[in-house]
Design an enzyme around this catalytic site. Structure first.
Site, PDB file in Angstrom:
ATOM      1  N   LYS A  52       0.842  -1.209   0.000  1.00  0.00           N
ATOM      2  CA  LYS A  52       0.000   0.000   0.000  1.00  0.00           C
ATOM      3  C   LYS A  52       0.875   1.255   0.000  1.00  0.00           C
ATOM      4  O   LYS A  52       0.639   2.197  -0.765  1.00  0.00           O
ATOM      5  CB  LYS A  52      -0.927   0.002   1.227  1.00  0.00           C
ATOM      6  CG  LYS A  52      -2.063  -1.003   1.121  1.00  0.00           C
ATOM      7  CD  LYS A  52      -2.807  -1.222   2.432  1.00  0.00           C
ATOM      8  CE  LYS A  52      -3.853  -2.324   2.263  1.00  0.00           C
ATOM      9  NZ  LYS A  52      -4.534  -2.701   3.510  1.00  0.00           N
ATOM     10  N   GLN A  96      -4.159  -0.940   9.578  1.00  0.00           N
ATOM     11  CA  GLN A  96      -4.233  -2.308   9.075  1.00  0.00           C
ATOM     12  C   GLN A  96      -4.835  -3.228  10.136  1.00  0.00           C
ATOM     13  O   GLN A  96      -4.435  -3.210  11.298  1.00  0.00           O
ATOM     14  CB  GLN A  96      -2.821  -2.782   8.677  1.00  0.00           C
ATOM     15  CG  GLN A  96      -2.784  -4.143   8.013  1.00  0.00           C
ATOM     16  CD  GLN A  96      -3.439  -4.180   6.638  1.00  0.00           C
ATOM     17  OE1 GLN A  96      -3.555  -3.172   5.951  1.00  0.00           O
ATOM     18  NE2 GLN A  96      -3.879  -5.358   6.232  1.00  0.00           N
ATOM     19  N   ASP A 119     -10.725   3.653   4.308  1.00  0.00           N
ATOM     20  CA  ASP A 119     -11.202   2.266   4.362  1.00  0.00           C
ATOM     21  C   ASP A 119     -12.730   2.205   4.318  1.00  0.00           C
ATOM     22  O   ASP A 119     -13.304   1.153   4.031  1.00  0.00           O
ATOM     23  CB  ASP A 119     -10.759   1.617   5.690  1.00  0.00           C
ATOM     24  CG  ASP A 119      -9.615   0.630   5.520  1.00  0.00           C
ATOM     25  OD1 ASP A 119      -9.483   0.058   4.427  1.00  0.00           O
ATOM     26  OD2 ASP A 119      -8.859   0.446   6.497  1.00  0.00           O
TER      27      ASP A 119
HETATM   28  N1  GUN Z   1      -6.925  -6.194   6.569  1.00  0.00           N
HETATM   29  C1  GUN Z   1      -7.398  -6.971   5.563  1.00  0.00           C
HETATM   30  N2  GUN Z   1      -8.111  -6.229   4.685  1.00  0.00           N
HETATM   31  C2  GUN Z   1      -8.088  -4.963   5.141  1.00  0.00           C
HETATM   32  C3  GUN Z   1      -8.637  -3.748   4.668  1.00  0.00           C
HETATM   33  O1  GUN Z   1      -9.305  -3.672   3.633  1.00  0.00           O
HETATM   34  N3  GUN Z   1      -8.387  -2.657   5.431  1.00  0.00           N
HETATM   35  C4  GUN Z   1      -7.673  -2.720   6.579  1.00  0.00           C
HETATM   36  N4  GUN Z   1      -7.497  -1.596   7.256  1.00  0.00           N
HETATM   37  N5  GUN Z   1      -7.144  -3.822   7.053  1.00  0.00           N
HETATM   38  C5  GUN Z   1      -7.362  -4.951   6.328  1.00  0.00           C
END
Ligand code: GUN
Length: 298
Positions: A52, A96, A119
């Site tokens: 990311k 995350q 998100d």
């Molecule tokens: N962990 C797995 N998928 C995601 C996501 O889409 N966002 C976040 N913040 N953590 C994750």
């Protein structure tokens, strides 16, 4: 045989729009900023977070990564979020998941400023999506990306189509159902207690599988010509590749489903690449909103 929906290509198209718009914003003195926060050393999370942050840099963003030690307290994490909420150089904040058990993930998510919640997990954004306020909402990245893939096959107006979403998670199933409803589908959400899942799936013009169970959706559950979106990413043993080897499969039995579907997403290379692309899109949109500049359409 089904058309294979190329998520890598669609993700590249999204990233191209983001990169161009990011350059245009920069010329106006605005640099989109994304902060990615992780706690602990979960190897899968490390890989996701690194990709990311890297993609954000490729898009020309101001990209910051905060990797906090596993023993970080909830108070310390909340203090960092408060700092990022107040930082005008940051337009998107992603924490995350999963977080260590000691930390209340819900409290952390609700502490993120809704207008930086790229998100789309904050109650404000969940509520906006549920009430159709998509012009100012952030939509969770995986369902937003899945919808773009469906639109590539079916067009933007999905009026009257029957959509079945298998899975009712807050991250994928529920927001996916709301997006399909907003696009005028007749939507059913199925889950582990649904009766005769096979018969229900066979009514679906659009079938989204997001249950996290390897190859649970069988070929004969697919309506002829259906658009099948497989959100699952499951690692399963692959002894045929050698001792201790594994491979990735989705929640759909791809080989048999592809014999009936009109179009289907592969795993890997379907929904996966879209998630990160939509995170970049959401961050760009956030920067545009804060600068009162019309964001691009995806
Ligand atoms: N962990 C797995 N998928 C995601 C996501 O889409 N966002 C976040 N913040 N953590 C994750």
């Amino acid at each position: 045989m089904a058309e294979i929906i190329d998520g890598k290509q669609v993700a590249q198209d999204v990233i191209a729009i983001v990169t161009n718009s990011s350059a245009e914003l920069k010329a106006k003195g605005v640099v989109p900023g994304l902060a990615v926060v992780m706690v602990g050393e979960d190897p899968a999370s490390q890989v996701y977070v690194a990709s990311k942050s890297r993609k954000a840099k490729e898009c020309g963003f101001h990209s910051v990564q905060h990797t906090l030690p596993a023993e970080t307290s909830q108070g310390m994490l909340l203090a960092l979020i408060a700092e990022l909420n107040a930082d005008p150089a940051i337009h998107g904040i992603l924490v995350q998941l999963p977080l260590p058990d000691r930390i209340d993930s819900g409290a952390v998510i609700q502490a993120i400023a809704p207008d930086k919640d790229v998100d789309g997990f904050h109650f404000i954004n969940v509520g906006k999506l549920g009430t159709g306020e998509t012009a100012t909402a952030f939509v969770p990245c995986t369902p937003a990306g899945s919808l773009l893939l469906i639109e590539r096959v079916r067009g933007r107006d999905l009026s009257g189509l029957n959509a079945v979403v298998v899975g009712r998670s807050n991250i994928v199933g529920k927001p996916m159902a709301n997006l399909l409803l907003a696009a005028n589908c007749t939507v059913t959400i199925a889950h582990s207690r649904t009766k005769d899942l096979r018969a229900l799936c066979r009514t679906a013009d659009i079938l989204v599988a997001a249950v996290g169970r390897p190859e649970m959706v069988k070929g004969d559950w697919i309506k002829d010509g259906a658009t099948v979106v497989d959100v699952g990413i499951n690692r399963v043993p692959a002894p045929e590749k050698g001792d201790g080897k594994s491979r990735l499969v989705g929640d759909v039995d791809y080989k048999h489903a592809a014999e009936r579907a009109g179009a289907i997403t592969p795993v890997p290379g379907g929904v996966g690449p879209m998630t990160i692309a939509m995170l970049m899109a959401n961050t760009l949109v956030s920067a545009c909103r804060m600068a009162r500049i019309e964001p691009p359409k995806f």
